[in-house]
Design a protein around this motif. Structure first.
Motif, short mmCIF file in Angstrom:
data_model
loop_
_atom_site.label_atom_id
_atom_site.label_comp_id
_atom_site.label_asym_id
_atom_site.label_seq_id
_atom_site.Cartn_x
_atom_site.Cartn_y
_atom_site.Cartn_z
N ASP A 119 79.05 112.08 67.65
CA ASP A 119 78.47 112.63 66.43
C ASP A 119 78.42 114.14 66.61
O ASP A 119 77.68 114.65 67.44
N ASN A 124 75.95 120.96 56.64
CA ASN A 124 75.14 120.50 55.52
C ASN A 124 75.82 120.84 54.21
O ASN A 124 76.32 121.95 54.05
N HIS A 133 76.65 125.21 64.05
CA HIS A 133 77.63 124.21 63.62
C HIS A 133 78.97 124.49 64.27
O HIS A 133 79.70 123.56 64.60
N TYR A 324 65.15 113.02 57.66
CA TYR A 324 66.25 113.17 58.62
C TYR A 324 66.25 112.05 59.66
O TYR A 324 67.29 111.46 59.97
N ASP A 328 68.96 109.00 60.43
CA ASP A 328 69.53 108.90 61.77
C ASP A 328 69.32 107.51 62.36
O ASP A 328 70.21 106.96 63.02
N GLN A 352 67.02 120.58 68.60
CA GLN A 352 66.71 119.29 67.96
C GLN A 352 66.40 118.21 68.99
O GLN A 352 66.38 117.01 68.66
N1 ARG Z 1 72.96 118.45 59.67
C1 ARG Z 1 72.21 118.69 60.86
C2 ARG Z 1 71.88 120.19 60.99
O1 ARG Z 1 72.51 121.01 60.37
C3 ARG Z 1 72.93 118.26 62.11
C4 ARG Z 1 73.29 116.79 62.16
C5 ARG Z 1 73.45 116.29 63.57
N2 ARG Z 1 73.68 114.88 63.69
C6 ARG Z 1 72.74 113.93 63.54
N3 ARG Z 1 73.09 112.67 63.63
N4 ARG Z 1 71.51 114.24 63.31
O2 ARG Z 1 70.98 120.53 61.71
#
Ligand code: ARG
Length: 588
Positions: A119, A124, A133, A324, A328, A352
């Motif tokens: 992953d 976004n 990213h 979120y 997930d 994260q």
């Molecule tokens: N969209 C999220 C961000 O910009 C990251 C996603 C990462 N992957 C996941 N499965 N949460 O922070």
């Protein structure tokens, strides 16, 4: 195929076992002092400590046993009880011949029969991609390539951020502007227009305005929250509008990733698992794993030995919106159902980490993860010269497109300075500059251990000397040109041991260590190990090349053997650069 280090470790292990000691003491590694020996085994010291014996005596007994094995050219005890080892040139030649015949160059098969979901990317919808990213894309792509090379079945997923508050923010702002009223009409029966009411440029303009408004005005924030909840609840106009946002963003993102040579098997997003959320929540409730807390629905994940505060994972907010962590968790359910992976690896910003800890704990507690190991491979930030996350000169978020344009420009300058690609057609020169720019960017990112922050320094990254992507590309191009000049039939790795100089041996040893580097990089999820390997290989080749004749060598057998060595070096370098996602120009 087992690696030379593994073979030698097995031999030394048997010697320890024959002395009634653990075979694990037989671990052999490349020597810390390549000028003194090729390999070393330090097990006698550890064995002596455990049995309270004299380390040199143990080392002597092991050395006496090793002497029976014809693979060794020299066995020597050094210092307090290190065993230094050299192997014969014949042993090196045989193994090099086998490596040259293997299309995978002896890649470890650590993933045989196993599936990994990787992953990464995680951009976004409608929000610009930032350097985090970019790092995720570069590191994640390298890991997917490496895992595949090591025989894993890999399913990569971009996991678009397409179900969060930014969607409600966009909907709210577009509603206020009245630029697409049909999507807001209560009684509208459809169908909604096929053409998107917004372009990517529109989204890029609208999102910051909407986000700023929500920040300044709690009323606007509430409106965005409500729109998000309504979207998730399936309000038709909002869903139709949302679909346009996703489509418009996705086609732009696909183009951006393609320009970096990065691909994904799946373009799923948070929203893809929406149908699974309801049943998952019902199931968790039924099993008593989800509980009410202040109007929200949560899964408690704190554990007795926790040193840090571990807040519960929130599944549903009081307005019914999912978060979120909810998507997930449902995504784990989806992945287990669709590909029953052995591993799900999340290549996401280290900031994260807490989020993933919560999600993983909830998944394990509810046994949603099947047989899958859940692992977060985090990374640090790419900083500007000021030590803060990298921004444009104007202080904005650097867009990937602009970043690539900027590195290509810098690469062009460097090529001109170095007098490279001077006489080539314009198109080819531009293509080379683009490849060099991307190599500079990727190598700089991958060559630091992923959790370490680093400073963006384009001038340093694009240099043709030192530990850079462009240096390695140039090294590969140089070998390509040597091989082009030679006749193809001249190339054959020596079956006999006619390569006997220190530089030749060092090069062969480094080549034979490729599978070890690939295994270690996989084990630590650490592309920097591959970068170190490639850089060392290029340096050793360069020493070999400056000390030896290749094309001008008179002895035909020696010439052929050296060309074979150069050919295998190119194959190894090409392979590692490919794992790093770096392309090699035909010429420079
Ligand atoms: N969209 C999220 C961000 O910009 C990251 C996603 C990462 N992957 C996941 N499965 N949460 O922070």
């Amino acid at each position: 195929m087992t690696t030379l280090v593994a073979e030698l470790s097995a031999i030394a292990g048997s010697a320890f076992a024959a002395e009634g000691l653990s075979a694990g003491f037989g671990q052999v590694q490349p020597s810390d002092r390549p000028d003194l020996a090729q390999f070393q085994c330090n097990g006698a010291l550890a064995a002596a400590k455990q049995t309270r014996a004299d380390p040199r005596r143990i080392a002597q007994k092991i050395a006496d046993r090793l002497k029976a094995d014809p693979v060794f050219a020299r066995i020597e005890i050094a210092g307090p009880g290190f065993i230094n080892l050299d192997v014969t040139d014949a042993a090196l030649a045989v193994r090099m011949g086998a490596m040259a015949k293997d299309a995978t160059l002896g890649a470890p098969r650590s993933g045989a029969g196993k599936t990994a979901v990787v992953d990464f990317g995680g951009p976004n919808v409608a929000k610009p991609m930032h350097v985090g990213h970019l790092r995720s894309a570069i590191i994640g792509d390298c890991l997917q390539r490496l895992f595949r090379a090591n025989a894993w079945t890999v399913v990569s997923d971009v996991h678009l951020g397409d179900w969060g508050l930014q969607m409600g923010q966009l909907i709210g702002e577009i509603g206020r502007r009245s630029t697409a009223p049909v999507y807001f009409e209560a009684g509208f029966e459809g169908p909604y227009p096929e053409e998107s009411p917004v372009t990517m440029d529109d989204l890029e303009e609208i999102y910051p305005v909407a986000a700023a408004a929500c920040k300044a005005d709690p009323g606007r924030l509430e409106e965005a929250r409500r729109a998000t909840a309504e979207l998730q609840a399936g309000r038709p106009g909002y869903v139709a509008l949302w679909r346009h946002f996703v489509e418009v963003s996705e086609s732009g993102l696909r183009r951006e990733y393609a320009s970096l040579g990065i691909g994904f098997d799946l373009w799923n997003g948070e929203a893809s698992v929406d149908p699974l959320v309801g049943p998952m929540i019902e199931d968790l409730k039924r099993r008593g794993l989800a509980e009410e807390s202040d109007g929200a629905l949560v899964v408690r994940v704190a554990e007795p030995g926790d040193k840090k505060d571990m807040p519960p994972l929130i599944l549903l907010k009081s307005d019914g919106a999912v978060l979120y962590g909810t998507t997930d968790l449902a995504t784990i359910v989806d992945r287990v159902k669709t590909c029953d992976p052995d591993l799900i690896l999340y290549v996401v910003d280290q900031r994260q980490h807490g989020h993933f800890e919560q999600v993983f704990r909830a998944a394990r507690k509810a046994r949603l993860n099947g047989k899958a190991e859940l692992e977060h491979a985090g990374f640090g930030t790419m900083n500007g010269a000021d030590g803060k996350p990298f921004k444009t000169r104007a202080g904005g978020v650097m867009k990937l497109y602009d970043l690539i344009a900027m590195t290509t420009e810098e690469a062009k300058k460097r090529l001109a300075e170095a007098g490279l690609a001077k006489e080539y057609p314009e198109d080819e020169r531009n293509d080379i500059a683009r490849k060099v720019g991307i190599a500079a960017l990727k190598f700089a990112d991958l060559s630091n251990y992923r959790l370490t922050d680093y400073v963006f320094d384009l001038a340093r990254f694009t240099r043709f000397e030192g530990k850079t992507g462009p240096y390695l590309q140039y090294a590969a191009v140089r070998i390509q040109s040597i091989l082009r000049k030679a006749q193809a039939q001249d190339m054959a790795p020596a079956a006999r041991s006619i390569l006997q100089t220190p530089e030749e041996r060092a090069l062969i040893l480094q080549l034979l260590a490729l599978p070890d580097a690939m295994a270690a990089a996989e084990g630590k999820r650490a592309p920097n190990i591959l970068c170190d390997y490639a850089f060392t290989l290029a340096q050793i080749f360069s020493r070999f090349y400056s000390e030896h004749h290749i094309l001008s060598e008179k002895d035909a057998a020696l010439r052929a053997a050296r060309l074979g060595l150069a050919g295998l070096t190119l194959a190894a370098l090409t392979k590692v650069l490919d794992l790093l996602g770096i392309e090699i120009p035909q010429r420079m």
